[in-house]
Enzyme design. Structure first.
Site, PDB file in Angstrom:
ATOM      1  N   LYS A  13       0.847  -1.210   0.000  1.00 15.64           N
ATOM      2  CA  LYS A  13       0.000   0.000   0.000  1.00 15.64           C
ATOM      3  C   LYS A  13       0.880   1.257   0.000  1.00 15.64           C
ATOM      4  O   LYS A  13       0.688   2.151  -0.816  1.00 15.64           O
ATOM      5  CB  LYS A  13      -0.920   0.035   1.240  1.00 15.64           C
ATOM      6  CG  LYS A  13      -1.850  -1.140   1.379  1.00 15.64           C
ATOM      7  CD  LYS A  13      -2.742  -1.009   2.601  1.00 15.64           C
ATOM      8  CE  LYS A  13      -1.991  -1.011   3.923  1.00 15.64           C
ATOM      9  NZ  LYS A  13      -1.310  -2.277   4.247  1.00 15.64           N
ATOM     10  N   ARG A  87      -9.872   1.022   8.603  1.00 17.34           N
ATOM     11  CA  ARG A  87      -9.505  -0.377   8.846  1.00 17.34           C
ATOM     12  C   ARG A  87     -10.583  -1.126   9.607  1.00 17.34           C
ATOM     13  O   ARG A  87     -10.436  -2.326   9.840  1.00 17.34           O
ATOM     14  CB  ARG A  87      -8.251  -0.387   9.720  1.00 17.34           C
ATOM     15  CG  ARG A  87      -6.982  -0.737   9.027  1.00 17.34           C
ATOM     16  CD  ARG A  87      -5.913  -0.486  10.042  1.00 17.34           C
ATOM     17  NE  ARG A  87      -4.728  -1.230   9.853  1.00 17.34           N
ATOM     18  CZ  ARG A  87      -3.659  -0.797   9.210  1.00 17.34           C
ATOM     19  NH1 ARG A  87      -3.677   0.353   8.589  1.00 17.34           N
ATOM     20  NH2 ARG A  87      -2.569  -1.519   9.175  1.00 17.34           N
ATOM     21  N   ARG A 126      11.780  -6.034   4.805  1.00 20.97           N
ATOM     22  CA  ARG A 126      11.682  -4.650   5.280  1.00 20.97           C
ATOM     23  C   ARG A 126      12.211  -4.518   6.704  1.00 20.97           C
ATOM     24  O   ARG A 126      12.785  -3.497   7.071  1.00 20.97           O
ATOM     25  CB  ARG A 126      10.230  -4.165   5.217  1.00 20.97           C
ATOM     26  CG  ARG A 126      10.122  -2.666   5.495  1.00 20.97           C
ATOM     27  CD  ARG A 126       8.720  -2.157   5.382  1.00 20.97           C
ATOM     28  NE  ARG A 126       7.842  -2.779   6.350  1.00 20.97           N
ATOM     29  CZ  ARG A 126       6.539  -2.605   6.401  1.00 20.97           C
ATOM     30  NH1 ARG A 126       5.969  -1.833   5.524  1.00 20.97           N
ATOM     31  NH2 ARG A 126       5.811  -3.200   7.317  1.00 20.97           N
ATOM     32  N   ARG A 132      11.391  -1.610  11.456  1.00 21.99           N
ATOM     33  CA  ARG A 132      10.110  -1.275  12.079  1.00 21.99           C
ATOM     34  C   ARG A 132       9.836  -2.289  13.175  1.00 21.99           C
ATOM     35  O   ARG A 132       9.879  -3.494  12.915  1.00 21.99           O
ATOM     36  CB  ARG A 132       9.002  -1.294  11.014  1.00 21.99           C
ATOM     37  CG  ARG A 132       8.329   0.061  10.861  1.00 21.99           C
ATOM     38  CD  ARG A 132       7.354   0.065   9.747  1.00 21.99           C
ATOM     39  NE  ARG A 132       6.140  -0.675  10.064  1.00 21.99           N
ATOM     40  CZ  ARG A 132       5.050  -0.669   9.301  1.00 21.99           C
ATOM     41  NH1 ARG A 132       5.037   0.046   8.205  1.00 21.99           N
ATOM     42  NH2 ARG A 132       3.985  -1.360   9.632  1.00 21.99           N
ATOM     43  N   ARG A 143      -1.305  -9.390  12.795  1.00 20.34           N
ATOM     44  CA  ARG A 143      -1.807  -8.325  11.911  1.00 20.34           C
ATOM     45  C   ARG A 143      -2.632  -8.910  10.769  1.00 20.34           C
ATOM     46  O   ARG A 143      -3.636  -8.336  10.354  1.00 20.34           O
ATOM     47  CB  ARG A 143      -0.629  -7.494  11.369  1.00 20.34           C
ATOM     48  CG  ARG A 143      -0.062  -6.575  12.444  1.00 20.34           C
ATOM     49  CD  ARG A 143       1.353  -6.181  12.164  1.00 20.34           C
ATOM     50  NE  ARG A 143       1.531  -5.301  11.031  1.00 20.34           N
ATOM     51  CZ  ARG A 143       2.713  -5.064  10.464  1.00 20.34           C
ATOM     52  NH1 ARG A 143       3.794  -5.647  10.925  1.00 20.34           N
ATOM     53  NH2 ARG A 143       2.792  -4.231   9.465  1.00 20.34           N
TER      54      ARG A 143
HETATM   55  P1  AP5 Z   1       4.846  -1.595   1.912  1.00 27.44           P
HETATM   56  O1  AP5 Z   1       4.562  -0.731   0.749  1.00 27.44           O
HETATM   57  O2  AP5 Z   1       5.542  -1.001   3.087  1.00 27.44           O
HETATM   58  O3  AP5 Z   1       3.519  -2.381   2.364  1.00 27.44           O
HETATM   59  P2  AP5 Z   1       2.259  -1.873   3.185  1.00 27.44           P
HETATM   60  O4  AP5 Z   1       1.076  -2.519   2.573  1.00 27.44           O
HETATM   61  O5  AP5 Z   1       2.281  -0.389   3.295  1.00 27.44           O
HETATM   62  O6  AP5 Z   1       2.582  -2.598   4.565  1.00 27.44           O
HETATM   63  P3  AP5 Z   1       2.489  -2.016   6.064  1.00 27.44           P
HETATM   64  O7  AP5 Z   1       3.260  -2.947   6.939  1.00 27.44           O
HETATM   65  O8  AP5 Z   1       2.865  -0.576   6.096  1.00 27.44           O
HETATM   66  O9  AP5 Z   1       0.998  -2.225   6.313  1.00 27.44           O
HETATM   67  P4  AP5 Z   1       0.246  -2.179   7.645  1.00 27.44           P
HETATM   68  O10 AP5 Z   1      -1.121  -1.979   7.144  1.00 27.44           O
HETATM   69  O11 AP5 Z   1       0.453  -3.360   8.506  1.00 27.44           O
HETATM   70  O12 AP5 Z   1       0.974  -1.024   8.452  1.00 27.44           O
HETATM   71  P5  AP5 Z   1       0.565   0.479   8.784  1.00 27.44           P
HETATM   72  O13 AP5 Z   1       1.785   1.292   8.801  1.00 27.44           O
HETATM   73  O14 AP5 Z   1      -0.588   0.904   7.985  1.00 27.44           O
HETATM   74  O15 AP5 Z   1       5.689  -2.862   1.368  1.00 27.44           O
HETATM   75  C1  AP5 Z   1       6.210  -3.821   2.266  1.00 27.44           C
HETATM   76  C2  AP5 Z   1       7.628  -4.234   1.790  1.00 27.44           C
HETATM   77  O16 AP5 Z   1       7.522  -4.883   0.532  1.00 27.44           O
HETATM   78  C3  AP5 Z   1       8.580  -3.056   1.580  1.00 27.44           C
HETATM   79  O17 AP5 Z   1       9.892  -3.430   1.927  1.00 27.44           O
HETATM   80  C4  AP5 Z   1       8.492  -2.788   0.072  1.00 27.44           C
HETATM   81  O18 AP5 Z   1       9.675  -2.229  -0.445  1.00 27.44           O
HETATM   82  C5  AP5 Z   1       8.242  -4.198  -0.477  1.00 27.44           C
HETATM   83  N1  AP5 Z   1       7.387  -4.197  -1.676  1.00 27.44           N
HETATM   84  C6  AP5 Z   1       6.262  -3.460  -1.888  1.00 27.44           C
HETATM   85  N2  AP5 Z   1       5.719  -3.743  -3.087  1.00 27.44           N
HETATM   86  C7  AP5 Z   1       6.515  -4.697  -3.641  1.00 27.44           C
HETATM   87  C8  AP5 Z   1       6.494  -5.428  -4.877  1.00 27.44           C
HETATM   88  N3  AP5 Z   1       5.504  -5.219  -5.784  1.00 27.44           N
HETATM   89  N4  AP5 Z   1       7.449  -6.353  -5.106  1.00 27.44           N
HETATM   90  C9  AP5 Z   1       8.424  -6.571  -4.188  1.00 27.44           C
HETATM   91  N5  AP5 Z   1       8.531  -5.910  -3.006  1.00 27.44           N
HETATM   92  C10 AP5 Z   1       7.588  -4.990  -2.741  1.00 27.44           C
HETATM   93  O19 AP5 Z   1       0.058   0.297  10.299  1.00 27.44           O
HETATM   94  C11 AP5 Z   1       0.954  -0.045  11.346  1.00 27.44           C
HETATM   95  C12 AP5 Z   1       0.179  -0.135  12.659  1.00 27.44           C
HETATM   96  O20 AP5 Z   1      -0.397   1.142  12.966  1.00 27.44           O
HETATM   97  C13 AP5 Z   1      -1.010  -1.112  12.665  1.00 27.44           C
HETATM   98  O21 AP5 Z   1      -0.629  -2.438  12.942  1.00 27.44           O
HETATM   99  C14 AP5 Z   1      -1.882  -0.508  13.777  1.00 27.44           C
HETATM  100  O22 AP5 Z   1      -1.347  -0.817  15.054  1.00 27.44           O
HETATM  101  C15 AP5 Z   1      -1.698   0.994  13.537  1.00 27.44           C
HETATM  102  N6  AP5 Z   1      -2.712   1.546  12.601  1.00 27.44           N
HETATM  103  C16 AP5 Z   1      -2.477   2.106  11.381  1.00 27.44           C
HETATM  104  N7  AP5 Z   1      -3.619   2.517  10.805  1.00 27.44           N
HETATM  105  C17 AP5 Z   1      -4.611   2.207  11.675  1.00 27.44           C
HETATM  106  C18 AP5 Z   1      -6.023   2.369  11.639  1.00 27.44           C
HETATM  107  N8  AP5 Z   1      -6.648   2.927  10.560  1.00 27.44           N
HETATM  108  N9  AP5 Z   1      -6.736   1.928  12.715  1.00 27.44           N
HETATM  109  C19 AP5 Z   1      -6.129   1.376  13.790  1.00 27.44           C
HETATM  110  N10 AP5 Z   1      -4.787   1.189  13.885  1.00 27.44           N
HETATM  111  C20 AP5 Z   1      -4.036   1.602  12.831  1.00 27.44           C
HETATM  112 MG    MG Z   2       2.465   0.966   4.899  1.00 25.60          MG
END
Ligand code: AP5
Ligand code: MG
Length: 196
Positions: A13, A87, A126, A132, A143
């Site tokens: 994402k 979410r 990552r 992280r 998750r």
């Molecule tokens: P990346 O682009 O970082 O993936 P992502 O989908 O953004 O993954 P996240 O871990 O950020 O998602 P998340 O939803 O768990 O975390 P968030 O920060 O939102 O890609 C991942 C890796 O793969 C990278 O190394 C990238 O380079 C690689 N990659 C990407 N695309 C690729 C491809 N096509 N081919 C190869 N490699 C590739 O949330 C974190 C925490 O915050 C949550 O657990 C929760 O505690 C809290 N939180 C956030 N939002 C909310 C909400 N709305 N409500 C409640 N709690 C929340």
């Molecule tokens: Mg992300």
């Protein structure tokens, strides 16, 4: 246009949103990034730490308050790209209310999908690159479970409103970008092909 990007952890994402925002001319609103910033502050710090590092969702109240304040800023008046928000169904309903107060609404929800094995591989890679604290196998399993339970219904919420399109997150970042851009165009989003 207000666009929602939905997808399990590690599906890409953040990677895709960063590639899209310039060409869409709207800001990237990532609640994960906002929460990682907020946890540095004294008022939110410990509470957020406890949830995020264990892979649990932060409360709907904290998240929607952050989003509501973000949406008041001038750069969000014509739309934004939400990454990882909403979410939960409650967050989706609250977002509709917040936007509705100003006569606005979500125009498109994009659901990215990928298989669990690939997601684990990406997250572990990552973990080495970005350190992280929530990128561990144990936390990732939680998750993914929470995603299935709380966030898959959000995709359904948008599907029922005719706003959902589905995109595979498997493939190179360029291949995935191409599909997403096509979906945005097909759904009436203004995508500037020639600007960077
Ligand atoms: P990346 O682009 O970082 O993936 P992502 O989908 O953004 O993954 P996240 O871990 O950020 O998602 P998340 O939803 O768990 O975390 P968030 O920060 O939102 O890609 C991942 C890796 O793969 C990278 O190394 C990238 O380079 C690689 N990659 C990407 N695309 C690729 C491809 N096509 N081919 C190869 N490699 C590739 O949330 C974190 C925490 O915050 C949550 O657990 C929760 O505690 C809290 N939180 C956030 N939002 C909310 C909400 N709305 N409500 C409640 N709690 C929340
Ligand atoms: Mg992300």
């Amino acid at each position: 246009m207000f666009i929602v990007m939905i997808g399990p952890p590690g599906v890409g994402k953040g990677t895709q949103c960063k590639r899209l925002v310039n060409r869409l001319g709207i800001p990237h609103v990532s609640t994960g990034d906002m929460l990682r910033e907020a946890r540095k502050s004294v008022s939110h710090g410990e509470d957020l730490l406890a949830h995020m590092d264990r892979g649990r969702l932060v409360s709907d109240e904290v998240v929607t308050e952050l989003v509501e304040r973000r949406l008041e800023l001038p750069d969000c008046q014509n739309g934004c790209l939400f990454d990882g928000f909403p979410r939960t169904i409650q967050q989706a309903e609250t977002l509709d209310k917040i936007l509705g107060k100003h006569g606005k609404s979500v125009g498109l929800a994009i659901e990215m999908s990928g298989d669990d094995k690939l997601l684990v591989q990406r997250m572990l890679k990552r973990a080495v690159e970005e350190q992280r604290p929530d990128d561990t196998v144990e936390t990732l399993t939680r998750r993914l479970e929470i995603y299935q339970r709380e966030t898959v219904p959000v995709a359904k919420y948008y599907e029922e409103r005719g706003l959902l399109c589905q995109v595979s997150g498997i493939g190179t970042p360029d291949e995935v970008s191409l599909t997403i851009r096509q979906q945005i165009r097909d759904n009436g989003g203004k995508y500037r092909e020639n600007s960077s």
